[in-house]
Design a protein around this motif. Structure first.
Motif, short mmCIF file in Angstrom:
data_model
loop_
_atom_site.label_atom_id
_atom_site.label_comp_id
_atom_site.label_asym_id
_atom_site.label_seq_id
_atom_site.Cartn_x
_atom_site.Cartn_y
_atom_site.Cartn_z
N ASP A 171 0.85 -1.20 0.00
CA ASP A 171 0.00 0.00 0.00
C ASP A 171 0.88 1.24 0.00
O ASP A 171 1.48 1.62 1.01
CB ASP A 171 -0.90 -0.01 1.23
N TYR A 172 0.98 1.88 -1.16
CA TYR A 172 1.84 3.06 -1.30
C TYR A 172 1.46 4.15 -0.31
O TYR A 172 2.32 4.76 0.34
CB TYR A 172 1.73 3.63 -2.72
N ALA A 173 0.16 4.43 -0.22
CA ALA A 173 -0.28 5.56 0.59
C ALA A 173 0.09 5.39 2.05
O ALA A 173 0.44 6.36 2.74
CB ALA A 173 -1.79 5.76 0.43
N SER A 174 0.02 4.16 2.56
CA SER A 174 0.31 3.93 3.98
C SER A 174 1.78 4.21 4.30
O SER A 174 2.13 4.40 5.46
CB SER A 174 -0.04 2.49 4.36
N LYS A 175 2.62 4.23 3.26
CA LYS A 175 4.04 4.54 3.46
C LYS A 175 4.32 6.03 3.34
O LYS A 175 5.47 6.46 3.42
CB LYS A 175 4.88 3.78 2.43
N GLY A 176 3.25 6.81 3.12
CA GLY A 176 3.42 8.26 3.01
C GLY A 176 3.81 8.72 1.63
O GLY A 176 4.21 9.88 1.45
N HIS A 177 3.70 7.86 0.62
CA HIS A 177 4.03 8.27 -0.74
C HIS A 177 2.92 9.16 -1.30
O HIS A 177 1.74 8.90 -1.08
CB HIS A 177 4.20 7.07 -1.66
N GLU A 178 3.30 10.19 -2.01
CA GLU A 178 2.32 11.01 -2.70
C GLU A 178 1.90 10.28 -3.98
O GLU A 178 2.55 9.33 -4.42
CB GLU A 178 2.91 12.37 -3.04
N TYR A 179 0.79 10.69 -4.56
CA TYR A 179 0.37 10.07 -5.80
C TYR A 179 -0.41 11.05 -6.65
O TYR A 179 -0.92 12.06 -6.17
CB TYR A 179 -0.48 8.82 -5.53
N PHE A 180 -0.49 10.76 -7.94
CA PHE A 180 -1.35 11.53 -8.83
C PHE A 180 -2.02 10.58 -9.81
O PHE A 180 -1.48 9.53 -10.17
CB PHE A 180 -0.58 12.63 -9.56
N ASP A 181 -3.23 10.93 -10.23
CA ASP A 181 -4.00 10.15 -11.19
C ASP A 181 -4.07 10.91 -12.51
O ASP A 181 -4.28 12.14 -12.52
CB ASP A 181 -5.43 9.92 -10.71
N VAL A 182 -3.92 10.19 -13.60
CA VAL A 182 -4.09 10.80 -14.92
C VAL A 182 -4.98 9.89 -15.76
O VAL A 182 -5.03 8.68 -15.58
CB VAL A 182 -2.75 11.03 -15.64
N TYR A 183 -5.70 10.51 -16.70
CA TYR A 183 -6.61 9.80 -17.58
C TYR A 183 -6.17 10.01 -19.02
O TYR A 183 -5.82 11.11 -19.43
CB TYR A 183 -8.04 10.34 -17.45
N SER A 184 -6.23 8.95 -19.79
CA SER A 184 -5.92 9.07 -21.21
C SER A 184 -7.10 9.71 -21.94
O SER A 184 -8.21 9.76 -21.42
CB SER A 184 -5.66 7.68 -21.81
N PRO A 185 -6.87 10.16 -23.18
CA PRO A 185 -8.02 10.49 -24.03
C PRO A 185 -8.93 9.28 -24.18
O PRO A 185 -8.54 8.14 -23.94
CB PRO A 185 -7.37 10.87 -25.36
N GLU A 186 -10.16 9.53 -24.57
CA GLU A 186 -11.15 8.47 -24.64
C GLU A 186 -10.79 7.40 -25.68
O GLU A 186 -10.30 7.71 -26.77
CB GLU A 186 -12.52 9.07 -25.01
N LEU A 187 -11.03 6.15 -25.31
CA LEU A 187 -10.99 5.03 -26.25
C LEU A 187 -12.43 4.66 -26.55
O LEU A 187 -13.19 4.34 -25.64
CB LEU A 187 -10.26 3.84 -25.64
#
Length: 542
Positions: A37-53
Motif C-alpha cells: 500500500d503506497y499511501a500507507s508509506k506516506g508516498h504522494e500520488y497523482f492520477d491521470v486519464y488518457s483520451p477516450e478510447l
C-alpha cells in the motif's frame, strides 16, 4: 483535450486504487508480508486519464495517447530533487516514481475524465481485454518522437516495428546531472496487470528530471456482447461472460470456446476471412494466404509473414547462449500456412470477425486511468532502477496437440485428460542485482512462469509466478472476473519488508525461463511468456 489531475499528498484514505496486492519473493515464496500500500508509506500520488478510447466489438485498438504536463506535475522548481545544486549551478527538480497502478474506467459525465472520479466505473476485463500497454514518462529535457519510416522487418517492439523513440534535449546533462530525462515503464503486462503489483522495495525508485508528460500505447480488444449493454449502468448485466459473434477460425483447436466459456473467441486475435484466414476454414478462393504472406480478402494488401523473434534459432547448448524451442519443435505458429492467429492478424483497428459478421455501431467508451506513486524528497540511499530490457519472447499456437505438450490420463477424450504445454527459453544477463521481476502470461492458458540462473551447472530458481485465477465473485471484488489472472511479481529487498535479499548476476550469467500453459480444452492461438524486470547495476545489499 485537457486532462484532469488528482494529486494527493500523504496517505489516501482508500489505500491502493485496485485494492490489496499479493507479492512473491525469491524462489517461489508467494504471499510474503510485504506492504504494497503506497499511501500507507506516506508516498504522494497523482492520477491521470488518457483520451477516450471508443471501440467497436471485436476491433483491435492500439492507440497512442499523450497526457500533458499540466495534468501531471507541479512546477519544475517546486520540489527539490536529490541534487538541488552543484558546482555548475542549480539543478532541475526530480521526481522518483516508486510504483504505479492502472485501470480502465467509464466516466460520468461523458468527456469529463477526472472531474468526478467518484463516478468512475471500472470496465470488466471481459468487456475490453488489455493485451499489453507501453508507457513512457518524459520531461522538460526529453521528447518521445515518431519514427517516420519504421523498419517493417523489425519485430522487437512486442512483435511490431518500433515506431517511437526517446530523444534527449541539448543541455539535459547540465540541468539534470545523472538523473534520467525520461523513463520507460515496461510492466504493461496486460489483462493481469490490474491485480498484479507494480512497485519497488523501500529505497528504490525510477527517477526522472522535470517530468512533464505521460505517454501510453495500449493494445485493447473489445469483447463485450452488445446485447448486454456497454454503458456504466450496464456493468451489472451479464456478469457471467456471454460470448457474441466469433469468426470461424476462432474455434481452431479451441474446444474451450463452447457454451458457458468465460473467454471470447476474439480474445487471442484469430485470423479471419477479412485477413490471414486459413484455407482449412475459408478455402483457396478467399486469397487470405498467398506465397508465405497474410492478406486481406482477395489477395489484397498482403504482408509477408515473419516468424521471428518468437521462432528464433534453437538453443545451441552453450550456457550463456540465447535460443528457443518453437522452431525446432515445428510449432504451427512458425509457418504462415498453419498460423491461426496472434499479433500478425491483429493490426491496429482490424475487426477480428469474418466479412459477413457485423460488429454494429454501439461503441464502448472508456479511458485508461493511471495512478503513479512518488516521492519528491529522496533519501540519500535511494538507488536509480535501471531498465536493461531483458525480454524473453516465446509464443505457442495450438491447432490440435502442439509440440511440447505432455498429457496424463485418458487422452484425448477422457474426463481425466490433462495436458500441459511447456516452453523453455535461454538467454544471459550481466552485472545487475535483481529488484523486481514480473511475468507476462495471459488467461486462459497461463499456469506459471519460472526464472532460473544457471551459472554453476545446477539451475537455481530465482522466481516462480503462479497464476491466480478469478472466481467470478464480482460483487465482493470487481476485479474477480472468472477465469482471468493475476500474477504476483517477485521482489528482492530487505528482511524487514519480508523480502529475500537482492540477487546479483555477474557478467554473462546463463539464464533460462520455463513457461507452463494448459493445453487441455484450452487450445490457444498465442501465449505471451516474457519477463519484465528492474535491477541496479551493482551488488545491492539487503
Amino acid at each position: 483535450m485537457k486532462l484532469a489531475l488528482a494529486l494527493a499528498t500523504g496517505a489516501a484514505a482508500s489505500g491502493n486504487m485496485n485494492g490489496p496486492y499479493t507479492v512473491s519473493s525469491g524462489a517461489g515464496k508467494t504471499g510474503v508480508a510485504f506492504n504494497s500500500d503506497y499511501a500507507s508509506k506516506g508516498h504522494e500520488y497523482f492520477d491521470v486519464y488518457s483520451p477516450e478510447l471508443a471501440t467497436q466489438y471485436a476491433r483491435r485498438r492500439r492507440a497512442a495517447a499523450t497526457i500533458p504536463r499540466d495534468a501531471i506535475a507541479a512546477d519544475h522548481g517546486e520540489h527539490p530533487g536529490p541534487a538541488a545544486s552543484s558546482d555548475s549551478g542549480p539543478r532541475a527538480a526530480s521526481q522518483a516514481i516508486t510504483g504505479y497502478e492502472m485501470d480502465m474506467v467509464m466516466v460520468s459525465p461523458l468527456n469529463a475524465p477526472g472531474q468526478h472520479p467518484e463516478n468512475d466505473v471500472s470496465v470488466p476485463i471481459n468487456w475490453a481485454y488489455n493485451h499489453h500497454y507501453e508507457a513512457w514518462m518524459t520531461g522538460k529535457y526529453s521528447e518521445l518522437r515518431k519514427i517516420e519510416h519504421p523498419d517493417p522487418a523489425d519485430l522487437t517492439f512486442h512483435g511490431s516495428p518500433k515506431t517511437l523513440e526517446l530523444v534527449e534535449a541539448d543541455g539535459a546533462r547540465d540541468a539534470l546531472g545523472d538523473v534520467p530525462s525520461s523513463q520507460w515503464f515496461s510492466e504493461g503486462n496486460g489483462g493481469e496487470s490490474r491485480k498484479s503489483f507494480h512497485g519497488y522495495p523501500d529505497g528504490y525508485a525510477q527517477l526522472i528530471g522535470s517530468p512533464d508528460a505521460w505517454h501510453i500505447e495500449p493494445m485493447q480488444i473489445d469483447t463485450r456482447n452488445r446485447e448486454c449493454g456497454v454503458r456504466p449502468e450496464d456493468v451489472g448485466n451479464c456478469t457471467k461472460f456471454e460470448a457474441w459473434l466469433e469468426p470461424k477460425q476462432a474455434r481452431s483447436g479451441r474446444s474451450h470456446l463452447k457454451a458457458g466459456s468465460p473467454y471470447s473467441g476474439v480474445l487471442e486475435c484469430p485470423c479471419t476471412s477479412r485477413y490471414g484466414g486459413s484455407v482449412e476454414y475459408y478455402g483457396e478462393a478467399a486469397g487470405t494466404k498467398a506465397g508465405g504472406a497474410l492478406c486481406e480478402a482477395g489477395g489484397k494488401n498482403c504482408h509477408q509473414f515473419n516468424a521471428t523473434p518468437r521462432c528464433a534459432a534453437p538453443w545451441n547448448g552453450e550456457p550463456a547462449a540465447s535460443g528457443g524451442e518453437l522452431l525446432a519443435m515445428g510449432n504451427p505458429t512458425c509457418a504462415s500456412a498453419t498460423y491461426a492467429g496472434g499479433l500478425q492478424c491483429c493490426g491496429h483497428k482490424r475487426i477480428l470477425l469474418d466479412a459477413d459478421q457485423d460488429p454494429g455501431p454501439d461503441l464502448l467508451r472508456y479511458h485508461m486511468k493511471r495512478r503513479a506513486a512518488s516521492l519528491f524528497a529522496l533519501v540519500a540511499e535511494t538507488d536509480l532502477l535501471g531498465m536493461p530490457g531483458w525480454p524473453i519472447s516465446t509464443s505457442s499456437a495450438d491447432l490440435h496437440l502442439t509440440p511440447g505438450t505432455s498429457c496424463v490420463g485418458d487422452c484425448p477424450g477422457g474426463p481425466d485428460c490433462e495436458c500441459e504445454h511447456t516452453i523453455t527459453s535461454h538467454f544471459s544477463m550481466s552485472n545487475a542485482s535483481m529488484i523486481y521481476a514480473g511475468g507476462h502470461c495471459h488467461a486462459p492458458a497461463c499456469i506459471s512462469i519460472e526464472l532460473y540462473k544457471n551459472d554453476t551447472g545446477t539451475p537455481e530458481l530465482l522466481c516462480r509466478q503462479v497464476s491466480v485465477y478469478g472466481e467470478g465473485d464480482v460483487a465482493a471484488d470487481k476485479f474477480d472476473e472468472v477465469g482471468y489472472v493475476a500474477l504476483p511479481p517477485c521482489l528482492w529487498g530487505s528482511k524487514d519488508e519480508g523480502l529475500e535479499p537482492p540477487v546479483f548476476l555477474g557478467e554473462d550469467t546463463p539464464m533460462f525461463s520455463i513457461t507452463h500453459t494448459w493445453n487441455t480444452y484450452v487450445g490457444h492461438t498465442g501465449q505471451m511468456a516474457s519477463w519484465q524486470m528492474r535491477g541496479v547495476p551493482f551488488a545491492a545489499t539487503a
